[in-house]
Design a protein around this motif. Structure first.
Motif, PDB file in Angstrom:
ATOM      1  N   GLU A 130      -1.833 -14.457   7.692  1.00  0.00           N
ATOM      2  CA  GLU A 130      -1.649 -14.351   6.243  1.00  0.00           C
ATOM      3  C   GLU A 130      -2.849 -13.664   5.592  1.00  0.00           C
ATOM      4  OE1 GLU A 130       1.183 -18.320   5.976  1.00  0.00           O
ATOM      5  OE2 GLU A 130      -0.918 -18.446   5.369  1.00  0.00           O
ATOM      6  N   PHE A 131      -4.050 -14.053   5.988  1.00  0.00           N
ATOM      7  CA  PHE A 131      -5.260 -13.451   5.426  1.00  0.00           C
ATOM      8  C   PHE A 131      -5.305 -11.950   5.684  1.00  0.00           C
ATOM      9  CE2 PHE A 131      -9.542 -11.873   6.434  1.00  0.00           C
ATOM     10  CZ  PHE A 131     -10.138 -11.973   5.183  1.00  0.00           C
ATOM     11  N   TYR A 132      -5.088 -11.545   6.926  1.00  0.00           N
ATOM     12  CA  TYR A 132      -5.181 -10.121   7.250  1.00  0.00           C
ATOM     13  C   TYR A 132      -4.076  -9.307   6.573  1.00  0.00           C
ATOM     14  CZ  TYR A 132      -9.012 -10.565  10.553  1.00  0.00           C
ATOM     15  OH  TYR A 132     -10.248 -10.774  11.109  1.00  0.00           O
ATOM     16  N   HIS A 133      -2.939  -9.930   6.358  1.00  0.00           N
ATOM     17  CA  HIS A 133      -1.880  -9.212   5.641  1.00  0.00           C
ATOM     18  C   HIS A 133      -2.299  -8.979   4.194  1.00  0.00           C
ATOM     19  CE1 HIS A 133       2.601  -8.280   6.206  1.00  0.00           C
ATOM     20  NE2 HIS A 133       2.200  -7.648   5.132  1.00  0.00           N
ATOM     21  N   VAL A 134      -2.864 -10.020   3.574  1.00  0.00           N
ATOM     22  CA  VAL A 134      -3.382  -9.865   2.204  1.00  0.00           C
ATOM     23  C   VAL A 134      -4.463  -8.794   2.159  1.00  0.00           C
ATOM     24  CG1 VAL A 134      -4.748 -11.008   0.411  1.00  0.00           C
ATOM     25  CG2 VAL A 134      -2.807 -12.198   1.435  1.00  0.00           C
ATOM     26  N   MET A 135      -5.371  -8.810   3.123  1.00  0.00           N
ATOM     27  CA  MET A 135      -6.482  -7.873   3.103  1.00  0.00           C
ATOM     28  C   MET A 135      -6.048  -6.451   3.446  1.00  0.00           C
ATOM     29  SD  MET A 135      -8.886  -9.593   1.881  1.00  0.00           S
ATOM     30  CE  MET A 135     -10.287  -8.486   2.097  1.00  0.00           C
ATOM     31  N   LYS A 136      -4.985  -6.301   4.203  1.00  0.00           N
ATOM     32  CA  LYS A 136      -4.430  -4.967   4.447  1.00  0.00           C
ATOM     33  C   LYS A 136      -3.933  -4.378   3.134  1.00  0.00           C
ATOM     34  CE  LYS A 136      -3.032  -1.477   6.944  1.00  0.00           C
ATOM     35  NZ  LYS A 136      -4.013  -0.546   7.522  1.00  0.00           N
ATOM     36  N   ILE A 137      -3.280  -5.197   2.326  1.00  0.00           N
ATOM     37  CA  ILE A 137      -2.847  -4.740   1.004  1.00  0.00           C
ATOM     38  C   ILE A 137      -4.060  -4.400   0.144  1.00  0.00           C
ATOM     39  CG2 ILE A 137      -1.666  -5.433  -1.125  1.00  0.00           C
ATOM     40  CD1 ILE A 137       0.140  -7.220   0.662  1.00  0.00           C
ATOM     41  N   ASN A 138      -5.080  -5.262   0.180  1.00  0.00           N
ATOM     42  CA  ASN A 138      -6.294  -5.010  -0.598  1.00  0.00           C
ATOM     43  C   ASN A 138      -7.009  -3.736  -0.149  1.00  0.00           C
ATOM     44  OD1 ASN A 138      -6.216  -7.117  -2.452  1.00  0.00           O
ATOM     45  ND2 ASN A 138      -7.286  -8.536  -1.096  1.00  0.00           N
ATOM     46  N   SER A 139      -6.969  -3.442   1.132  1.00  0.00           N
ATOM     47  CA  SER A 139      -7.590  -2.211   1.640  1.00  0.00           C
ATOM     48  C   SER A 139      -6.897  -0.983   1.068  1.00  0.00           C
ATOM     49  CB  SER A 139      -7.517  -2.171   3.166  1.00  0.00           C
ATOM     50  OG  SER A 139      -8.278  -3.202   3.735  1.00  0.00           O
ATOM     51  N   ARG A 140      -5.575  -1.035   0.976  1.00  0.00           N
ATOM     52  CA  ARG A 140      -4.826   0.061   0.377  1.00  0.00           C
ATOM     53  C   ARG A 140      -5.158   0.196  -1.112  1.00  0.00           C
ATOM     54  NH1 ARG A 140      -1.224  -0.461  -3.588  1.00  0.00           N
ATOM     55  NH2 ARG A 140      -0.191  -2.187  -2.516  1.00  0.00           N
ATOM     56  N   ILE A 141      -5.244  -0.939  -1.815  1.00  0.00           N
ATOM     57  CA  ILE A 141      -5.585  -0.918  -3.240  1.00  0.00           C
ATOM     58  C   ILE A 141      -6.981  -0.334  -3.448  1.00  0.00           C
ATOM     59  CG2 ILE A 141      -6.077  -2.376  -5.245  1.00  0.00           C
ATOM     60  CD1 ILE A 141      -3.886  -4.298  -4.189  1.00  0.00           C
ATOM     61  N   LYS A 142      -7.936  -0.743  -2.615  1.00  0.00           N
ATOM     62  CA  LYS A 142      -9.306  -0.233  -2.751  1.00  0.00           C
ATOM     63  C   LYS A 142      -9.359   1.267  -2.503  1.00  0.00           C
ATOM     64  CE  LYS A 142     -14.104  -0.915  -1.339  1.00  0.00           C
ATOM     65  NZ  LYS A 142     -14.540  -0.900  -2.763  1.00  0.00           N
ATOM     66  N   ASP A 143      -8.625   1.726  -1.514  1.00  0.00           N
ATOM     67  CA  ASP A 143      -8.594   3.158  -1.212  1.00  0.00           C
ATOM     68  C   ASP A 143      -8.069   3.943  -2.409  1.00  0.00           C
ATOM     69  OD1 ASP A 143      -8.801   5.452   0.580  1.00  0.00           O
ATOM     70  OD2 ASP A 143      -6.613   5.420   0.610  1.00  0.00           O
ATOM     71  N   TYR A 144      -7.000   3.468  -3.015  1.00  0.00           N
ATOM     72  CA  TYR A 144      -6.430   4.135  -4.183  1.00  0.00           C
ATOM     73  C   TYR A 144      -7.371   4.068  -5.374  1.00  0.00           C
ATOM     74  CZ  TYR A 144      -1.812   4.544  -1.938  1.00  0.00           C
ATOM     75  OH  TYR A 144      -0.766   4.854  -1.114  1.00  0.00           O
ATOM     76  N   GLN A 145      -8.007   2.904  -5.566  1.00  0.00           N
ATOM     77  CA  GLN A 145      -8.946   2.775  -6.684  1.00  0.00           C
ATOM     78  C   GLN A 145     -10.138   3.707  -6.511  1.00  0.00           C
ATOM     79  OE1 GLN A 145     -10.190  -1.142  -7.794  1.00  0.00           O
ATOM     80  NE2 GLN A 145      -8.139  -1.848  -8.315  1.00  0.00           N
ATOM     81  N   ASP A 146     -10.645   3.801  -5.289  1.00  0.00           N
ATOM     82  CA  ASP A 146     -11.785   4.686  -5.030  1.00  0.00           C
ATOM     83  C   ASP A 146     -11.438   6.142  -5.316  1.00  0.00           C
ATOM     84  OD1 ASP A 146     -13.305   2.512  -4.308  1.00  0.00           O
ATOM     85  OD2 ASP A 146     -13.138   2.840  -2.140  1.00  0.00           O
ATOM     86  N   LYS A 147     -10.161   6.486  -5.140  1.00  0.00           N
ATOM     87  CA  LYS A 147      -9.706   7.849  -5.416  1.00  0.00           C
ATOM     88  C   LYS A 147      -9.310   8.040  -6.870  1.00  0.00           C
ATOM     89  CE  LYS A 147      -7.917   8.528  -0.725  1.00  0.00           C
ATOM     90  NZ  LYS A 147      -6.683   8.645   0.104  1.00  0.00           N
ATOM     91  N   GLY A 148      -9.351   6.937  -7.636  1.00  0.00           N
ATOM     92  CA  GLY A 148      -8.979   7.010  -9.039  1.00  0.00           C
ATOM     93  C   GLY A 148      -7.504   7.180  -9.284  1.00  0.00           C
TER      94      GLY A 148
END
Length: 208
Positions: A130-148
């Protein structure tokens, strides 16, 4: 299932879903105290409490305490676990296997996607999924945020330290340190602190 959840949250004025994840083998009194201390902060907020929905361990106790405080409850489980579902759930979501027979873990994707914040207490393999699934989503969100290219909110994770199990391990994981917007740098030891951290991150905490 999307329409079912949307109808449920809209009807009940639910703005965020807070999940409790963890094992059934941790020291019972310590876990119950952590959950009780957390729920005091959640009780007057427009949230629902999400668990695995089964009749033992953290899912059972978190659901019971949430109901005591008048909070709506959601249980998400694999088809294999449906026979163990709590009767007191306000919304029961049963996840069929995409391949082969039903296994615990089939529901982790739905659990992760539903959660806006997750309090993790102990746990082992299932909690880690469950944790890694949540963090996989967060990794995608961070990547998009970093790209603006996105302002999507992170899914907040509040691991409890000092109870053993997987929640202690989270603080030393690179993926947790890499996304400080989602996981605290300093260890959380008490349920109240975990609840306040989640509510602060979700913009729902009001002092006093």
């Amino acid at each position: 299932m999307n329409e079912q959840v949307q109808e449920f949250t809209s009807k009940n004025g639910i703005e965020k879903i807070i999940a409790f994840s963890g094992g059934a083998d941790e020291e019972k009194e310590a876990v119950e105290r952590i959950i009780q201390d957390s729920m005091i902060y959640f009780k007057d907020c427009p949230v629902a409490i999400l668990t695995g929905g089964t009749s033992w361990g953290i899912p059972k106790f978190a659901t019971e305490v949430a109901k005591d405080y008048g909070l709506k409850t959601i249980g998400v489980m694999p088809a294999r676990g449906e026979k163990y579902a709590l009767n007191s759930l306000d919304l029961k979501l049963v996840v069929a296997p995409e391949y082969g027979q039903s296994e615990y873990g089939d529901e982790s994707g739905v659990f992760a996607k539903l959660s806006d914040g997750v309090e993790i207490i102990g746990g082992s393999a299932g909690t880690a999924i469950e944790f890694y699934h949540v963090m996989k989503i967060n990794s995608r969100i961070k990547d998009y945020q970093d790209k603006g290219t996105s302002e999507e909110a992170f899914k907040v994770v509040a691991p409890i330290a000092g109870v053993g199990g997987f929640s202690d391990t989270i603080y030393s994981l690179e993926i947790a340190r890499a996304i400080p917007e989602a996981v605290p740098r300093d260890r959380l030891h008490f349920g109240g602190d975990a609840a306040k951290y989640i509510l602060n991150k979700l913009g729902l905490y009001q002092e006093g």
